[in-house]
Scaffold this motif. Structure first.
Motif, PDB file in Angstrom:
ATOM      1  N   ILE A  12      21.287  30.284 -40.913  1.00  9.19           N
ATOM      2  CA  ILE A  12      21.292  31.336 -39.899  1.00  9.19           C
ATOM      3  C   ILE A  12      22.571  31.278 -39.076  1.00  9.19           C
ATOM      4  N   LEU A  13      23.007  30.063 -38.732  1.00 11.57           N
ATOM      5  CA  LEU A  13      24.229  29.890 -37.947  1.00 11.57           C
ATOM      6  C   LEU A  13      25.433  30.467 -38.690  1.00 11.57           C
ATOM      7  N   ASN A  14      25.546  30.159 -39.975  1.00 14.18           N
ATOM      8  CA  ASN A  14      26.653  30.691 -40.769  1.00 14.18           C
ATOM      9  C   ASN A  14      26.623  32.216 -40.818  1.00 14.18           C
ATOM     10  N   GLY A  15      25.406  32.758 -40.939  1.00 16.13           N
ATOM     11  CA  GLY A  15      25.264  34.212 -40.963  1.00 16.13           C
ATOM     12  C   GLY A  15      25.660  34.848 -39.642  1.00 16.13           C
ATOM     13  N   LEU A  16      25.273  34.205 -38.541  1.00 17.97           N
ATOM     14  CA  LEU A  16      25.616  34.718 -37.209  1.00 17.97           C
ATOM     15  C   LEU A  16      27.122  34.697 -36.983  1.00 17.97           C
ATOM     16  N   VAL A  17      27.755  33.599 -37.397  1.00 20.25           N
ATOM     17  CA  VAL A  17      29.205  33.489 -37.243  1.00 20.25           C
ATOM     18  C   VAL A  17      29.902  34.610 -38.005  1.00 20.25           C
ATOM     19  N   PRO A  48      33.929  28.991 -23.376  1.00 17.45           N
ATOM     20  CA  PRO A  48      33.659  30.339 -23.899  1.00 17.45           C
ATOM     21  C   PRO A  48      33.436  31.368 -22.804  1.00 17.45           C
ATOM     22  N   ASP A  49      33.781  32.624 -23.119  1.00 15.09           N
ATOM     23  CA  ASP A  49      33.500  33.738 -22.208  1.00 15.09           C
ATOM     24  C   ASP A  49      32.038  34.143 -22.310  1.00 15.09           C
ATOM     25  N   VAL A  50      31.456  33.976 -23.495  1.00 16.60           N
ATOM     26  CA  VAL A  50      30.035  34.275 -23.688  1.00 16.60           C
ATOM     27  C   VAL A  50      29.480  33.328 -24.750  1.00 16.60           C
ATOM     28  N   THR A  51      28.237  32.903 -24.552  1.00  9.67           N
ATOM     29  CA  THR A  51      27.551  32.047 -25.519  1.00  9.67           C
ATOM     30  C   THR A  51      26.334  32.795 -26.053  1.00  9.67           C
ATOM     31  N   VAL A  52      26.254  32.875 -27.373  1.00  9.64           N
ATOM     32  CA  VAL A  52      25.101  33.490 -28.045  1.00  9.64           C
ATOM     33  C   VAL A  52      24.254  32.342 -28.571  1.00  9.64           C
ATOM     34  N   THR A  53      23.063  32.159 -28.007  1.00  8.24           N
ATOM     35  CA  THR A  53      22.275  30.978 -28.366  1.00  8.24           C
ATOM     36  C   THR A  53      20.851  31.303 -28.785  1.00  8.24           C
ATOM     37  N   ASP A  54      20.399  30.561 -29.787  1.00  8.47           N
ATOM     38  CA  ASP A  54      18.995  30.615 -30.180  1.00  8.47           C
ATOM     39  C   ASP A  54      18.173  29.966 -29.071  1.00  8.47           C
ATOM     40  N   LEU A  81      18.921  34.585 -28.473  1.00 10.08           N
ATOM     41  CA  LEU A  81      18.378  35.065 -29.742  1.00 10.08           C
ATOM     42  C   LEU A  81      17.039  34.391 -30.009  1.00 10.08           C
ATOM     43  N   THR A  82      16.112  35.124 -30.557  1.00 13.11           N
ATOM     44  CA  THR A  82      14.835  34.530 -30.938  1.00 13.11           C
ATOM     45  C   THR A  82      14.205  35.340 -32.070  1.00 13.11           C
ATOM     46  N   GLY A  83      13.426  34.648 -32.865  1.00 11.04           N
ATOM     47  CA  GLY A  83      12.719  35.327 -33.946  1.00 11.04           C
ATOM     48  C   GLY A  83      11.369  35.837 -33.506  1.00 11.04           C
ATOM     49  N   TYR A  84      11.027  35.652 -32.215  1.00 10.68           N
ATOM     50  CA  TYR A  84       9.723  36.045 -31.701  1.00 10.68           C
ATOM     51  C   TYR A  84       9.869  37.122 -30.630  1.00 10.68           C
ATOM     52  N   ASP A  85       9.139  38.218 -30.819  1.00  6.02           N
ATOM     53  CA  ASP A  85       9.139  39.295 -29.828  1.00  6.02           C
ATOM     54  C   ASP A  85       8.113  38.929 -28.759  1.00  6.02           C
ATOM     55  N   ASN A  86       8.481  37.979 -27.922  1.00  6.48           N
ATOM     56  CA  ASN A  86       7.564  37.392 -26.955  1.00  6.48           C
ATOM     57  C   ASN A  86       7.915  37.854 -25.548  1.00  6.48           C
ATOM     58  N   VAL A  99      22.842  37.996 -20.337  1.00  5.83           N
ATOM     59  CA  VAL A  99      23.467  39.296 -20.551  1.00  5.83           C
ATOM     60  C   VAL A  99      22.560  40.191 -21.381  1.00  5.83           C
ATOM     61  N   ASP A 100      21.926  39.609 -22.416  1.00  3.31           N
ATOM     62  CA  ASP A 100      21.045  40.397 -23.275  1.00  3.31           C
ATOM     63  C   ASP A 100      20.079  39.465 -24.002  1.00  3.31           C
ATOM     64  N   TYR A 101      19.020  40.079 -24.530  1.00  2.00           N
ATOM     65  CA  TYR A 101      17.966  39.356 -25.240  1.00  2.00           C
ATOM     66  C   TYR A 101      17.826  40.034 -26.593  1.00  2.00           C
ATOM     67  N   LEU A 102      18.183  39.335 -27.674  1.00  2.00           N
ATOM     68  CA  LEU A 102      18.212  39.946 -28.997  1.00  2.00           C
ATOM     69  C   LEU A 102      17.217  39.284 -29.945  1.00  2.00           C
ATOM     70  N   LEU A 103      16.635  40.101 -30.798  1.00  3.43           N
ATOM     71  CA  LEU A 103      15.689  39.601 -31.791  1.00  3.43           C
ATOM     72  C   LEU A 103      16.379  39.406 -33.136  1.00  3.43           C
ATOM     73  N   LYS A 104      15.982  38.341 -33.831  1.00  4.67           N
ATOM     74  CA  LYS A 104      16.449  38.139 -35.200  1.00  4.67           C
ATOM     75  C   LYS A 104      15.618  39.008 -36.143  1.00  4.67           C
ATOM     76  N   PRO A 105      16.184  39.491 -37.243  1.00  2.05           N
ATOM     77  CA  PRO A 105      17.590  39.369 -37.637  1.00  2.05           C
ATOM     78  C   PRO A 105      18.485  40.230 -36.749  1.00  2.05           C
ATOM     79  N   ILE A 106      19.645  39.712 -36.437  1.00  2.69           N
ATOM     80  CA  ILE A 106      20.555  40.384 -35.523  1.00  2.69           C
ATOM     81  C   ILE A 106      21.106  41.667 -36.142  1.00  2.69           C
TER      82      ILE A 106
END
Length: 247
Positions: A12-17, A48-54, A81-86, A99-106
């Motif tokens: 998943i990390l490689n895909g996100l990058v 970093p200016d922004v961090t995108v984190t699971d 980022l999360t795989g759960y719409d919680n 800044v934002d809340y994103l669901l996987k898959p991005i």
């Protein structure tokens, strides 16, 4: 712009990058990490200016990363980022000021719009106001370091967005607002410890902006590797030894 991506699953990390590199504005630099300790280590060097984190990671999760990074002044923009719409996750993310809340898959278009918006917020040397803003902020801190100061307070006084000031600091000084302020205060404390031997350590701490003696000692030791009291004694010993050789 500098982007850090954090996820504990290598595929998943490689895909996100890959997605972020393709979607980010031209010139964006991308780094990555597989867990919170690794991410914090990268942040200290990369800033970093922004961090995108699971969010869901073992031992320490995404919220732990946000909390520790902000406490150390390493990054102030986060997209989770999360795989759960919680709903609870989303609500907690809002409380953490992400800044934002994103669901996987991005979604590539979604991340493209998000990064473009962040990039527009960042200060640029081509901005005609850039140099003036830098000078105003640094001059204000030099004159008021002994008072209660925070990024939000300075932003209000300067009528600028906190994120703008944070990014401006990184570009101009290579440091964070918090680290710059603490280093300034500790330098002034060292001067007072050398020249005002009659003043108690806690009073000196208060004079440079630290109301709590224990916190002052902690920060002083972090920046000098010695306590304020030990620093003063070392200075007295050095001065005494130096004086013996004079006529």
């Amino acid at each position: 712009m500098k982007v850090l991506i954090v996820d504990d699953e290598p595929l998943i990390l490689n895909g996100l990058v890959k997605i972020v590199r393709e979607a980010a504005p031209t010139g964006t630099e991308v780094r990555w990490a597989g867990n919170v300790p690794e991410a914090l280590a990268v942040m200290r060097e990369f800033m970093p200016d922004v961090t995108v984190t699971d969010l869901n990671m073992p031992e320490k999760n995404g919220f732990d990363l946000i909390e520790e990074a902000r406490e150390c002044g390493l990054c102030d923009r986060f997209t989770v980022l999360t795989g759960y719409d919680n709903f609870e996750y989303a609500r907690k993310a809002l409380r953490f000021g992400v800044v934002d809340y994103l669901l996987k898959p991005i979604d590539k278009d979604e991340i493209r719009e998000l990064l473009a918006r962040i990039d527009e917020e960042l200060p640029s040397e081509s901005d005609s106001q850039y140099a003036r803003h830098v000078k105003r902020i640094l001059n204000y801190m030099e004159a008021h370091y002994m008072q209660e100061l925070s990024l939000d307070r300075v932003a209000d006084l300067m009528d600028l967005h906190p994120n703008y000031i944070s990014s401006l600091f990184k570009k101009e000084t290579g440091d964070t607002f918090v680290n710059y302020l603490n280093a300034l205060r500790i330098r002034e404390a060292q001067k007072l410890l050398r020249t005002h031997h009659h003043l108690p350590v806690n009073v000196i701490g208060q004079r440079v902006g630290f109301e709590n003696k224990h916190y002052f000692t902690k920060v002083f030791k972090k920046y000098t590797s010695i306590t304020p009291g030990a620093y003063r004694e070392d200075d007295k010993t050095y001065s005494s030894e130096e004086g013996k050789g004079k006529c």
